[in-house]
Enzyme design. Sequence first.
Site, PDB file in Angstrom:
ATOM      1  N   TRP A   1       0.815  -1.212   0.000  1.00  0.00           N
ATOM      2  CA  TRP A   1       0.000   0.000   0.000  1.00  0.00           C
ATOM      3  C   TRP A   1       0.852   1.267   0.000  1.00  0.00           C
ATOM      4  CZ3 TRP A   1      -4.975   1.904   0.114  1.00  0.00           C
ATOM      5  CH2 TRP A   1      -5.112   3.207   0.602  1.00  0.00           C
ATOM      6  N   MET A   2       0.409   2.243  -0.765  1.00  0.00           N
ATOM      7  CA  MET A   2       1.023   3.574  -0.749  1.00  0.00           C
ATOM      8  C   MET A   2      -0.087   4.603  -0.625  1.00  0.00           C
ATOM      9  SD  MET A   2       3.288   5.444  -3.754  1.00  0.00           S
ATOM     10  CE  MET A   2       2.139   5.071  -5.065  1.00  0.00           C
TER      11      MET A   2
ATOM     12  N   ASP B   1      -0.092   9.171   0.588  1.00  0.00           N
ATOM     13  CA  ASP B   1       0.350  10.540   0.290  1.00  0.00           C
ATOM     14  C   ASP B   1       1.803  10.627  -0.176  1.00  0.00           C
ATOM     15  OD1 ASP B   1      -1.259  12.086   3.220  1.00  0.00           O
ATOM     16  OD2 ASP B   1      -2.000  10.679   1.721  1.00  0.00           O
TER      17      ASP B   1
ATOM     18  N   GLN C   1       3.970   7.690   1.767  1.00  0.00           N
ATOM     19  CA  GLN C   1       3.366   6.887   2.837  1.00  0.00           C
ATOM     20  C   GLN C   1       3.291   5.444   2.335  1.00  0.00           C
ATOM     21  OE1 GLN C   1       1.561   8.807   5.970  1.00  0.00           O
ATOM     22  NE2 GLN C   1       3.624   9.344   5.299  1.00  0.00           N
TER      23      GLN C   1
ATOM     24  N   TRP D   1       3.914   9.780   9.460  1.00  0.00           N
ATOM     25  CA  TRP D   1       2.910  10.271   8.537  1.00  0.00           C
ATOM     26  C   TRP D   1       3.442  11.390   7.646  1.00  0.00           C
ATOM     27  CZ3 TRP D   1      -2.298  10.345  11.753  1.00  0.00           C
ATOM     28  CH2 TRP D   1      -2.661   9.020  12.025  1.00  0.00           C
TER      29      TRP D   1
ATOM     30  N   TRP E   1      -3.986   0.216   4.147  1.00  0.00           N
ATOM     31  CA  TRP E   1      -3.294   1.232   4.933  1.00  0.00           C
ATOM     32  C   TRP E   1      -2.970   0.728   6.329  1.00  0.00           C
ATOM     33  CZ3 TRP E   1      -4.779   3.801   9.484  1.00  0.00           C
ATOM     34  CH2 TRP E   1      -4.043   4.959   9.807  1.00  0.00           C
TER      35      TRP E   1
ATOM     36  N   ASP F   1       0.279  17.109   8.893  1.00  0.00           N
ATOM     37  CA  ASP F   1       0.742  17.405   7.543  1.00  0.00           C
ATOM     38  C   ASP F   1       1.415  18.779   7.407  1.00  0.00           C
ATOM     39  OD1 ASP F   1      -2.354  15.916   6.270  1.00  0.00           O
ATOM     40  OD2 ASP F   1      -0.586  14.992   7.169  1.00  0.00           O
TER      41      ASP F   1
ATOM     42  N   GLU G   1      -6.533  18.375   5.490  1.00  0.00           N
ATOM     43  CA  GLU G   1      -5.324  17.541   5.441  1.00  0.00           C
ATOM     44  C   GLU G   1      -4.410  18.068   4.336  1.00  0.00           C
ATOM     45  OE1 GLU G   1      -6.114  13.187   6.769  1.00  0.00           O
ATOM     46  OE2 GLU G   1      -7.379  13.487   4.998  1.00  0.00           O
TER      47      GLU G   1
ATOM     48  N   ASP H   1     -10.928  16.119   4.209  1.00  0.00           N
ATOM     49  CA  ASP H   1     -11.045  14.767   4.752  1.00  0.00           C
ATOM     50  C   ASP H   1     -12.430  14.181   4.507  1.00  0.00           C
ATOM     51  OD1 ASP H   1     -10.368  13.436   8.117  1.00  0.00           O
ATOM     52  OD2 ASP H   1     -10.049  12.582   6.130  1.00  0.00           O
TER      53      ASP H   1
END
Lengths: 618, 171
Positions: A101-102, A104, A120, A163, A128, A228, A282, A315
């Site tokens: 998984w990837m 941001d 990420q 993160w 995730w 972020d 975000e 979000d």
Amino acid sequence: MQNSPSHTNAPYTLLPEDPSPARPPASSRRPVKVFAATAASVVFLTSLVMLIVNQSPETPTESDHPPRSDPSVRDRLSYNWTNAMFAWQRTAFHFQPEKNWMNDPDGPLYYMGWYHLFYQYNPDSAVWGNITWGHAVSKDLIHWLYLPLAMVPDRWFDAGGVWTGSATLLPDGRIVILYTGDTDESIQVQNLAYPANLSDPLLIEWVKYPDNPVIVPPAGINPEEFRDPTTAWMGPDGTWRILVGSKVDGSGIALIYQTSNFTAFEAQPGLLHAVNGTGMWECVDFYPVSTNSSNGLETSVVGPGVKHVLKASLDDLKKDYYAIGTYDPVSDTWTPDDPEADVGMGLQVDYGRYYASKTFFDQNTGRRILWGWINETDTDYDDLAKGWASVQTIPRVVTFDNKTGSNILEWPVEEVESLRLNSTEFDDILVEAGSAVLLDIGMATQLDISVEFEIEGSDALEALEEPEAIIECATAQNRTTLGPFGLLVLADKSLSELTPIYFHIAKSTNGSLTTLFCADETRSSKALEVFKKVYGGPVAVLDDEKFTMRLLVDHSIIESFAQGGRTVITSRIYPTEAIYGAAKLFLFNNATGVNVTASLEIWQMNSAFIRPFPLEEM
Amino acid sequence: MKTPMLLTLLSFTQLLLITILPIASADLVDDTCKKTPYADFCISALRSDPRSSTADTPKLGLIMVDKVDTSAKSTLTKINDLLGKSPDPGMKKALTFCKESYKIVISALVPSSRESLSKGDYKFAVDYMKGAAREASDCEVGFGRKSPLSDLNDYENKAASVASAIASTLL
């Protein structure tokens, strides 16, 4: 060019019993001009009925499955994807890890000859979780090489996850990264990290500041809604500012922090900006654009001829919104040019499946470059079965659109053109109302397409009497006088699966024409459980402009750019039949009242051969 | 006399506190469940767990994810049981499909949702619990009219839908 079109372009292997993909015959590298009159490579289909009659099985809506009582329906519920089908879905020239998984994109930067991308990444699964920073480098933003993980959750201040974060290049040559750590008590804090060795151009090893975190959630802010951090910019007093997104009473907000050394931060009393009702912000991004040149601007630039873009990932909507406005460096506030199109209320960075975008200033070439995360739209089960999820877009150059003065333009970096192999040109193809034209180009799964459309007889536009209000994109089967018309991508010959990408023009009640640019995924795949909807948004088409599109087609991702990048849509497509050699490309015109002519140039695209960096050879 | 009055006052206050505190938390349970597609189910499922009386909204979501997990594990046990009894081909096919579905609920969708709810990036729990609900309803459909797992699939579908909705309220 050193690559022949018949080179196998994938690191995976097909099972022996699966059909091998039909490769195109080795073709000349010079463009082949085809004139409509010769008809040698154009097959003219008058398929009025094929387009307006729904050929596929009932189209499910996005949120529910069809009512069921018949056990045979069960066979179609979770599509029987074969290894060959899953293998086809992997992209050839978009960045994605080898597996898992990837999400941001993080800390993009250019340093000592290399572009860096962090992201990420879950090293354990295709969903995730357990988030680390993956790392890859490239000389040209296209040919990426995987490096070891840059950061893993190995401190109390990021034990819950490393993160999203951003990089700042300091004038003295140092690099600082600020990122959100989820602590061992699930509090969101901001941490500092920097390269272990600035003389390593690959920046493989990273050091986390031992006295992290450098910023903790302030009073009045929910410690689970504080994340972020952005790239820093320098203020008039010589100190740095960054933003962290959050939410208060349903309003998305951008908190400002000031520092001179990146270890001690001071919260500013005011906010850079807030917008009611937009929810958690975000991946806030904040950067200047030049209004009088096409050059990118370093993040600290202010002054005349400069506007600032403020962007947030919402979000609750899972969409990226932006607005253009004016930044006042003295009061550290930003005001949108059009308050009715404030962040979260107006323009979207991309109208498709797209989130968590982030820009950086590429000091190597003087461009502002935009990354965006593209999630899957198949099921979690499918992702786990195929072992991977998510891709990044091709990086895009961002400039101010000084023809409209009210939006940015996004355009794939020109380095992507180095993947172009042979091309085919088509001039002035007539596509009559209610018809489709098959474009004979060989393989149609890795393409760079440029097309311009003209509506035959512009009197038709004036002659349109009844206003037909089309406020948002609807399926391509909704026929009106002036549209839709465009391309059918990843379509099989019988059009049982197809993805229309198109313009839809309507005359609004005040007499002016409005144009929508849309991607209709509703018939893109027979697999019922894939999430399919119609995406798109308005696009300005100025008086002297034709309708132009550029598409990057790369297996299960399509990036579509209208009017030079004024409106962009990214799509994820999972056909069950329109794959490998069965995928075709058509022009179509579903308008009832006008013909269109189209001119195209279509390039076959090579693979980017994204693979691990050969570290052992160093 | 003062002492009996004091005692009475203390007892009354104690009684008041005992009744108010759970009502205050029960309000959160009620308020939260109202925003889910199966409110009554939500209330009884949450209240059956003593942690719900002092839980904030993310923790209520986590309690519901626990229900999804426990139920999935019971269902998987039952599926293995039924598979061991030599079912006919149609039943076996449906059971095998369900087994794969429930396995990923337990191994992937539950852990990600737990991480999402406990760490504050709630959007993942919204999606992954929706995914779990879909796995349960797809499993049920595979049997046509004679599903041996109806009650379990129904429970799972409801619990996961509620968990997703609770996470949604946090966005």
